[in-house]
Scaffold this motif. Structure first.
Motif, PDB file in Angstrom:
ATOM      1  N   GLU A 137      15.034   0.734   1.395  1.00  0.00           N
ATOM      2  CA  GLU A 137      15.474  -0.087   0.277  1.00  0.00           C
ATOM      3  C   GLU A 137      14.770   0.371  -1.002  1.00  0.00           C
ATOM      4  O   GLU A 137      13.556   0.570  -1.021  1.00  0.00           O
ATOM      5  CB  GLU A 137      15.129  -1.552   0.552  1.00  0.00           C
ATOM      6  CG  GLU A 137      15.703  -2.493  -0.477  1.00  0.00           C
ATOM      7  CD  GLU A 137      15.417  -3.952  -0.139  1.00  0.00           C
ATOM      8  OE1 GLU A 137      15.190  -4.720  -1.084  1.00  0.00           O
ATOM      9  OE2 GLU A 137      15.432  -4.288   1.056  1.00  0.00           O
ATOM     10  N   GLY A 138      15.547   0.601  -2.048  1.00  0.00           N
ATOM     11  CA  GLY A 138      14.987   1.010  -3.337  1.00  0.00           C
ATOM     12  C   GLY A 138      14.784   2.504  -3.498  1.00  0.00           C
ATOM     13  O   GLY A 138      14.278   2.953  -4.524  1.00  0.00           O
ATOM     14  N   VAL A 139      15.188   3.305  -2.506  1.00  0.00           N
ATOM     15  CA  VAL A 139      14.932   4.745  -2.570  1.00  0.00           C
ATOM     16  C   VAL A 139      15.657   5.398  -3.755  1.00  0.00           C
ATOM     17  O   VAL A 139      15.135   6.330  -4.362  1.00  0.00           O
ATOM     18  CB  VAL A 139      15.265   5.458  -1.234  1.00  0.00           C
ATOM     19  CG1 VAL A 139      16.771   5.549  -1.003  1.00  0.00           C
ATOM     20  CG2 VAL A 139      14.635   6.839  -1.194  1.00  0.00           C
ATOM     21  N   GLU A 140      16.833   4.909  -4.093  1.00  0.00           N
ATOM     22  CA  GLU A 140      17.576   5.515  -5.214  1.00  0.00           C
ATOM     23  C   GLU A 140      16.813   5.351  -6.527  1.00  0.00           C
ATOM     24  O   GLU A 140      16.775   6.273  -7.343  1.00  0.00           O
ATOM     25  CB  GLU A 140      18.985   4.917  -5.321  1.00  0.00           C
ATOM     26  CG  GLU A 140      19.915   5.319  -4.191  1.00  0.00           C
ATOM     27  CD  GLU A 140      20.075   6.831  -4.027  1.00  0.00           C
ATOM     28  OE1 GLU A 140      20.049   7.567  -5.035  1.00  0.00           O
ATOM     29  OE2 GLU A 140      20.192   7.283  -2.862  1.00  0.00           O
ATOM     30  N   ALA A 153       6.345   6.408  -9.564  1.00  0.00           N
ATOM     31  CA  ALA A 153       7.063   6.559  -8.289  1.00  0.00           C
ATOM     32  C   ALA A 153       6.119   6.282  -7.118  1.00  0.00           C
ATOM     33  O   ALA A 153       6.499   5.597  -6.153  1.00  0.00           O
ATOM     34  CB  ALA A 153       7.672   7.952  -8.183  1.00  0.00           C
ATOM     35  N   MET A 154       4.892   6.782  -7.200  1.00  0.00           N
ATOM     36  CA  MET A 154       3.905   6.518  -6.148  1.00  0.00           C
ATOM     37  C   MET A 154       3.663   5.021  -6.008  1.00  0.00           C
ATOM     38  O   MET A 154       3.633   4.495  -4.892  1.00  0.00           O
ATOM     39  CB  MET A 154       2.564   7.212  -6.476  1.00  0.00           C
ATOM     40  CG  MET A 154       2.507   8.687  -6.215  1.00  0.00           C
ATOM     41  SD  MET A 154       2.554   9.138  -4.466  1.00  0.00           S
ATOM     42  CE  MET A 154       1.178   8.220  -3.789  1.00  0.00           C
ATOM     43  N   LEU A 155       3.484   4.344  -7.124  1.00  0.00           N
ATOM     44  CA  LEU A 155       3.220   2.905  -7.086  1.00  0.00           C
ATOM     45  C   LEU A 155       4.387   2.155  -6.445  1.00  0.00           C
ATOM     46  O   LEU A 155       4.175   1.271  -5.606  1.00  0.00           O
ATOM     47  CB  LEU A 155       2.944   2.374  -8.495  1.00  0.00           C
ATOM     48  CG  LEU A 155       2.546   0.906  -8.582  1.00  0.00           C
ATOM     49  CD1 LEU A 155       1.290   0.612  -7.769  1.00  0.00           C
ATOM     50  CD2 LEU A 155       2.356   0.500 -10.044  1.00  0.00           C
ATOM     51  N   MET A 156       5.600   2.537  -6.801  1.00  0.00           N
ATOM     52  CA  MET A 156       6.776   1.887  -6.208  1.00  0.00           C
ATOM     53  C   MET A 156       6.796   2.054  -4.688  1.00  0.00           C
ATOM     54  O   MET A 156       7.027   1.099  -3.950  1.00  0.00           O
ATOM     55  CB  MET A 156       8.062   2.458  -6.815  1.00  0.00           C
ATOM     56  CG  MET A 156       8.305   2.048  -8.245  1.00  0.00           C
ATOM     57  SD  MET A 156       9.761   2.865  -8.925  1.00  0.00           S
ATOM     58  CE  MET A 156      11.051   2.074  -7.970  1.00  0.00           C
TER      59      MET A 156
END
Length: 190
Positions: A137-140, A153-156
């Motif tokens: 989920e949320g990869v896009e 991106a790392m934090l996400m």
């Protein structure tokens, strides 16, 4: 050892699906390395080898931890998926003759993250999470942001993984929490 030799050797070691994943990670890592001025060859090699121990069973991983005299902590044995990066780095060094410490570190920390990750470390960690076969989920959203800001991106990804582990009632290695706090400090507090 060159890229084609590594791929050939991995064909003998990994399932078809794991090999495809590793090749995908290597290709995404190459592109991210180009984007962020990181050594492309190191990124490709680390991407290919990051899961070289993933298809080994738990008992084999335990035996290899002892055989290669890999330093670890007791908590890692309670989180079996964290053994393969440690053994993978040892296999990369001993069986693939990878002597570059930056490649070995990127392989070693690709599941937990770490404090003060290098660009190569972040490239491998993120490539593993966003390669085309991944559908978390949320990869896009991560796939879009990663080209602009590795730290965001790392934090996400770290946040998503920690929330998943909490929701499943699973153990979290303190290294991942420290990695997240370190990145959060860079993204939010600087």
């Amino acid at each position: 050892m060159n890229i084609n030799s590594i791929k050939s050797r991995l064909r003998e070691m990994l399932s078809k699906e794991r090999l495809e994943h590793s090749i995908n990670v290597s290709e995404v890592a190459r592109d991210l390395a180009l984007n962020f001025g990181c050594n492309v060859t190191k990124a490709e090699i680390a991407g290919l080898l990051h899961d070289c121990a993933k298809d080994l069973d738990y008992k084999t991983l335990q035996a290899m931890i002892k055989e290669y005299n890999i330093k670890t902590d007791k908590l890692i044995y309670k989180i079996p998926k964290l053994l393969h990066p440690l053994v993978g780095a040892a296999i990369a060094e001993k069986e693939f003759n990878i002597q570059d410490s930056t490649i070995l570190k990127a392989i070693r920390i690709h599941s937990t993250g770490a404090v003060n990750m290098s660009i190569l470390d972040k490239v491998i960690y993120l490539s593993d999470k966003i390669e085309p076969l991944r559908n978390m989920e949320g990869v896009e959203e991560v796939r879009k942001i990663v080209w602009e800001d590795l730290d965001r991106a790392m934090l996400m990804v770290l946040d998503k993984e920690l929330l998943y582990l909490i929701s499943e009632g699973l153990l979290i290695h303190p290294v991942s929490i420290k990695a997240r706090n370190n990145i959060l400090n860079k993204v939010v507090y600087t």
